[in-house]
Write an enzyme that holds these catalytic residues in place. Structure first.
Site, PDB file in Angstrom:
ATOM      1  CE  LYS A   1      -7.688  -3.120   2.302  1.00 28.71           C
ATOM      2  NZ  LYS A   1      -7.212  -4.354   1.629  1.00 28.71           N
TER       3      LYS A   1
ATOM      4  CG  ASP B   1      -1.711  -1.257   1.380  1.00 28.36           C
ATOM      5  OD1 ASP B   1      -2.472  -1.567   0.455  1.00 28.36           O
ATOM      6  OD2 ASP B   1      -1.577  -1.933   2.417  1.00 28.36           O
TER       7      ASP B   1
ATOM      8  CG  ASP C   1      -4.956  -2.169   4.086  1.00 29.21           C
ATOM      9  OD1 ASP C   1      -5.999  -2.191   4.771  1.00 29.21           O
ATOM     10  OD2 ASP C   1      -4.449  -3.189   3.596  1.00 29.21           O
TER      11      ASP C   1
ATOM     12  CG  ASP D   1      -3.168  -4.000  -1.729  1.00 29.67           C
ATOM     13  OD1 ASP D   1      -3.994  -4.514  -2.506  1.00 29.67           O
ATOM     14  OD2 ASP D   1      -3.209  -4.178  -0.510  1.00 29.67           O
ATOM     15  CG  ASP D   2      -6.016  -1.254  -0.861  1.00 34.94           C
ATOM     16  OD1 ASP D   2      -6.662  -1.350  -1.920  1.00 34.94           O
ATOM     17  OD2 ASP D   2      -5.967  -2.145   0.000  1.00 34.94           O
TER      18      ASP D   2
END
Length: 947
Positions: free
Chosen positions: A808, A741, A769, A765-766
């Site tokens: 997220k 992330d 997170d 990914d994000d």
């Protein structure tokens, strides 16, 4: 396809109010199997109709379905329906312009449903009897069952039921069985099933898929041979070059998402042994530790096809997945290897108590058969596994072809009734795959015995709890008053003496899992200590357990309360002044002046409260991780500071690690962190009360900047009150493309952590997170304010395909009131802002624009209360409508995207409210550590972020 004549009727006829060139006209109806295509003409434009709605009616005039058709340049348009019954149908087209509408004349057409071939199963009932069953076929008036032996008809049966019992067959003989569905003179024949009539009865095997992240298109079962049970279980798709494409399900500590082929037993009366051979058709070559395969028994099934609800169950399994243990004081980890996993202690009351209760009262015990990296599971491998239940308990058995004295071949759960809790009348036993693994299974052997006739069980031995101890204070210090800290997992007595010197602490009392602290006086230079911890005789953490130590000769743990001896060396050095200079030319022997600088590691090790380390070079290629140890602390109002003179790059490509901050009261400013190895974070913040300001993390092998501690420590030791301000994190990527992330505060996070004025972009990914999971329980509430997340899910060069959420904000349905305020998410590969099943998220003045999935996704998990607090949301142009069905609060300041417009239910918003929506504009961080969006998504007033 066949063409049907148009029968123009007057059903529901309406006089045209529009010009004739706006009138919809049906031009044809075509059928292909059970699908129907309605062709029509209609002009759609700003001057003519807005859209069309094609309606389908049955013969009685009941509306069955409506298909909407939007604007297009061509007047010729189509709508499609799938029918499920023969008969006469009517269709008409409604043209819509604003609030007005106009219908075409209705058209009728006959339709005959295509007769489907039956789906058949055949099972031995024993004694030369076969039970033939099939699903009912719509509109069939009967079925003919044929059994052929050696090319000759053995028996023919005609029935209107959906099963036939074939008796008196020759045991040991193969029969070719087909079922024909008939309707008048028409018929549809099933595939031929070859079955051997046997003396013994055959078990019923049933396939299901359920649990977190499963998908019916990925989690599948294919029967290869129903006579001699052989089949394929799948959970993923992959490309020709072997790279994973999509993954379905996952193995976790307490709940699984699986493809499961199972049979049902009565745990009160039956024991069993299940053995099978697994051929690994595919396993993700870049393991994320949640994929795998194996044999499993559980005491409750999940709901078929449901992936939005965690499936909690007590279970016993021999599976290949990620295993992690500390053995002989050494932490062992393998992804993916074979091992045993036993989940026990879950009741309906505990499950209803939520994830915190599950983590507190449930037990998930895992042991690998080997942690040797040569034993990792690879595509093409073949394994023969056994799962067994007897009156002793559950046995996970893996027999090796070549075994040595220390080879572990069996793990036992000494609780035969451990899986008779959630559903005490049924035990579900079978084959599983999850997430990134496909297998072929054959040579299945399954036997059951009567518990009452089996030998009595062996009593459960004492649980062996390894003695663990830790010196929890730094090995370097800048003051004579040294804060010695020690922790053990059992009660005992601590003795500390100087090497070849006096005893400083004599049999001091230590309480289990409580940090013992004492101030020791250091001498300049090296201070060597000998430490002895004597566990209290007979002490155990719970009934049925005993403390244990690792026997190196036997290569296993044995019951023991023997003393644990360690040594500790502490170097005491200090440097005068308020500023320490560190350069590439520095050394441990410098004095910290500009003319005689230190190396960066020495400066960090011996910096004193109120001192500032200044990095003088633009780039540092570190050859080892940069670790600020726990206890290497500043003080309130007197922090230790590490900063660059202008801006310095710390390159970890040759370091074997990244930067870890376990100390407290540090300030880190104006440095870049880059090129950490795969699965290594750029900067991990694990201490308390730290300020990280103007740090840029990029091209790291894991998350760029992450706040997290250790899962082996209690919540009180998790990092708290840290501030990450004016930082940028981008293009971080792990090899599995599912964990790196931009920023994270997850898994092991205390209270009061803050991200402010930070930018996360193009991380695999994000962007952010805040994941929590059941095994570690709830984390502290995190505040994210005035931050931007964009382009996550792929890297700046367009490569990669990760999750790609902007923010997220949770996980596993655990309620934590995280706050996201005055922040922007745009052009992310998944959702812009997602609760990720956290039902307590707070949103305040946020803008989410043009994300590939939902701009806003607010949902929980299970039946727990939803307590979202949401104001000032502005959502535009998402790839999907916002997911807000579980958000029951209404607020006029929220403008959600419904797939077409942004509205609060009464008033719409247009994107013209923004100064700019040009997403090629790049937000930046100013010298004052604030964000400048350069007008992107700025507006003078209203909902949404205003940075």
């Amino acid at each position: 396809m066949r063409r049907l004549s148009l029968l123009l009727l007057t059903l529901l006829c309406v006089t045209s109010l529009w010009a004739s060139d706006w009138m919809p006209t049906i031009t044809g109806i075509d059928t292909d199997g059970n699908d129907v295509k309605v062709s029509f003409t209609l002009s759609t434009s700003a001057e003519t109709a807005d859209k069309a709605e094609v309606e389908l009616y049955d013969a009685q005039g009941n509306l069955l379905s409506t298909q909407k058709v939007g604007r297009s340049r061509k007047d010729a348009k189509k709508a499609y329906f799938t029918l499920d019954a023969s008969g006469t149908y009517f269709t008409r087209v409604k043209a819509v312009k604003g609030e007005e509408s106009q219908y075409s004349p209705s058209v009728s057409f006959p339709f005959t449903l295509v007769l489907q071939a039956p789906t058949v199963t055949v099972r031995n009932l024993g004694g030369g009897t076969l039970l033939v069953q099939w699903d009912p076929v719509k509109e069939a008036d009967g079925y003919t069952v044929t059994a052929v032996r050696g090319g000759m008809f053995a028996t023919v049966s005609r029935t209107t039921d959906t099963s036939v019992t074939l008796k008196g067959l020759s045991v040991g003989t193969k029969y070719a069985i087909t079922v024909r569905a008939t309707r008048g003179n028409g018929q549809a024949e099933s595939q031929t099933i070859t079955k051997t009539a046997r003396e013994e009865a055959e078990r019923i095997w049933t396939f299901t898929e359920f649990g977190q992240s499963t998908k019916p298109t990925l989690n599948t079962f294919t029967l290869l041979d129903g006579d001699d049970l052989s089949f394929q279980l799948a959970s993923c798709t992959f490309s020709k070059d072997g790279a994973i494409i999509e993954k379905g399900g996952k193995f976790t500590a307490f709940h699984d998402g699986v493809s499961f082929l199972y049979t049902t037993l009565d745990p009160k009366t039956e024991n069993f042994t299940l053995t099978a051979t697994f051929h690994i058709d595919y396993i993700n070559p870049v393991a994320d530790g949640q994929e795998g395969f194996g044999l499993m028994a559980m005491d409750r099934l999940g709901e078929q096809g449901v992936s939005s609800v965690n499936h909690y169950t007590n279970s016993a399994a021999i599976i290949a997945t990620k295993f992690e243990e500390t053995i002989g004081g050494v932490k062992k980890t393998s992804k993916d290897t074979l091992g045993a996993r036993f989940v026990t202690g879950l009741t309906d009351e505990i499950i209803n108590g939520g994830d915190q209760a599950i983590a507190q009262y449930g037990t998930s015990e895992s042991h690998a058969f080997s942690y040797d990296q040569s034993d990792l599971v690879r595509t093409g491998d073949v394994y023969r596994l056994t799962l067994k239940k007897d009156n002793t308990g559950y046995h996970a058995i893996f027999k090796r072809t070549i075994a040595s004295e220390d080879t572990i071949e069996e793990y036992i759960l000494y609780e035969p009734d451990a899986l008779s809790v959630l559903d005490p009348d049924h035990l579900y036993v079978g084959f599983v795959v999850a997430r990134g693994c496909n297998v072929t299974v054959n040579d299945v052997q399954f036997t059951t015995t009567n518990k009452a006739d089996d030998p009595p069980g062996i009593p459960k031995p004492l649980d062996l709890i390894p003695i663990t101890t830790k010196v929890d204070s730094p090995t370097t210090y800048s003051d004579a008053a040294y804060p010695f800290a020690y922790v053990a997992n059992c009660d005992g007595y601590l003795t500390v003496k100087r090497h070849n010197g006096p005893v400083l602490l004599d049999k001091e009392r230590v309480t289990a899992d409580t940090t013992f602290t004492k101030i020791l006086t250091l001498e300049k230079g090296i201070n060597d200590y000998e430490i002895t911890f004597q566990p209290k005789e007979g002490w155990a953490p719970y009934p049925g357990s005993t403390m244990a130590s690792y026997d190196k000769e036997a290569k296993r743990y044995v019951a023991s309360s023997q003393a644990v001896s360690t040594s500790l060396s502490v170097i005491y050095l200090s440097y005068p002044g308020t500023t320490l200079y560190a350069s590439n030319n520095g050394s441990p022997f410098g004095d910290g002046s500009r003319s005689d600088p230190l190396d960066i590691s020495s400066a960090v090790a011996f910096c004193a409260p109120s001192q500032t380390i200044v990095l003088t070079d633009p780039e540092y290629h570190l050859t080892r991780p940069l670790l600020i140890q726990r206890g290497n602390d500043g003080k309130p109002g007197k922090p230790k500071t590490l900063k660059a003179e202008s801006r310095s790059v710390l390159d970890f490509s040759m370091a074997g690690g990244g930067m870890q901050l376990w100390g407290s009261y540090w300030v880190i400013q104006n440095i870049d962190i880059t090129n950490t190895p795969d699965n290594v974070k750029g900067l991990q913040i694990a201490g308390n009360d730290n300020l990280v300001q103007g740090v840029y993390a990029y091209r790291c092998g894991d998350t760029g900047i992450q706040i997290s501690g250790s899962s082996t420590e209690p919540y009180e030791k998790w990092p708290a009150r840290n501030r990450v301000v004016g930082c940028i994190s981008h293009d971080n990527c792990d090899s599995a493309q599912n964990n790196a992330d931009g920023f994270a505060a997850k898994l092991t996070v205390g209270d009061g952590n803050l991200f402010s004025d930070c930018i996360a972009y193009h991380n695999i990914d994000d962007g952010w997170d805040l994941y929590a999971k059941i095994e570690t329980g709830p984390i502290g509430a995190v505040t994210i304010q005035r931050c931007v997340a964009y382009g996550n899910g792929s890297l700046s060069d367009g490569s990669g395909n990760g999750d790609g959420n902007g923010f997220k904000l949770g996980g596993d349905g655990i309620a934590v009131p995280h706050l996201l305020s005055d922040s922007i998410a745009y052009a992310n590969g998944a959702s812009g802002i997602t609760s990720n099943s956290n039902p307590a998220v707070r949103l305040k003045e946020v803008t989410s624009y043009g994300n590939a999935a939902s701009n806003i996704a607010l949902y929980g998990k299970g039946s727990g209360a939803r307590s979202f607090s949401v104001t000032g949301v502005l959502s535009f142009a998402g790839g999907q409508a916002d997911t807000i069905t579980e958000y029951d609060g209404k607020d006029a300041t929220n403008f959600f995207w419904d797939g077409a417009v942004s509205s609060n239910g009464e008033t719409k918003r247009e994107k013209s409210i923004f100064t700019s929506t040009d997403m090629t504009i790049t937000p930046t961080v100013t010298d004052a550590w604030t964000i400048d969006t350069h007008g992107l998504f700025s507006q003078s007033s209203g909902s949404g972020a205003n940075l």
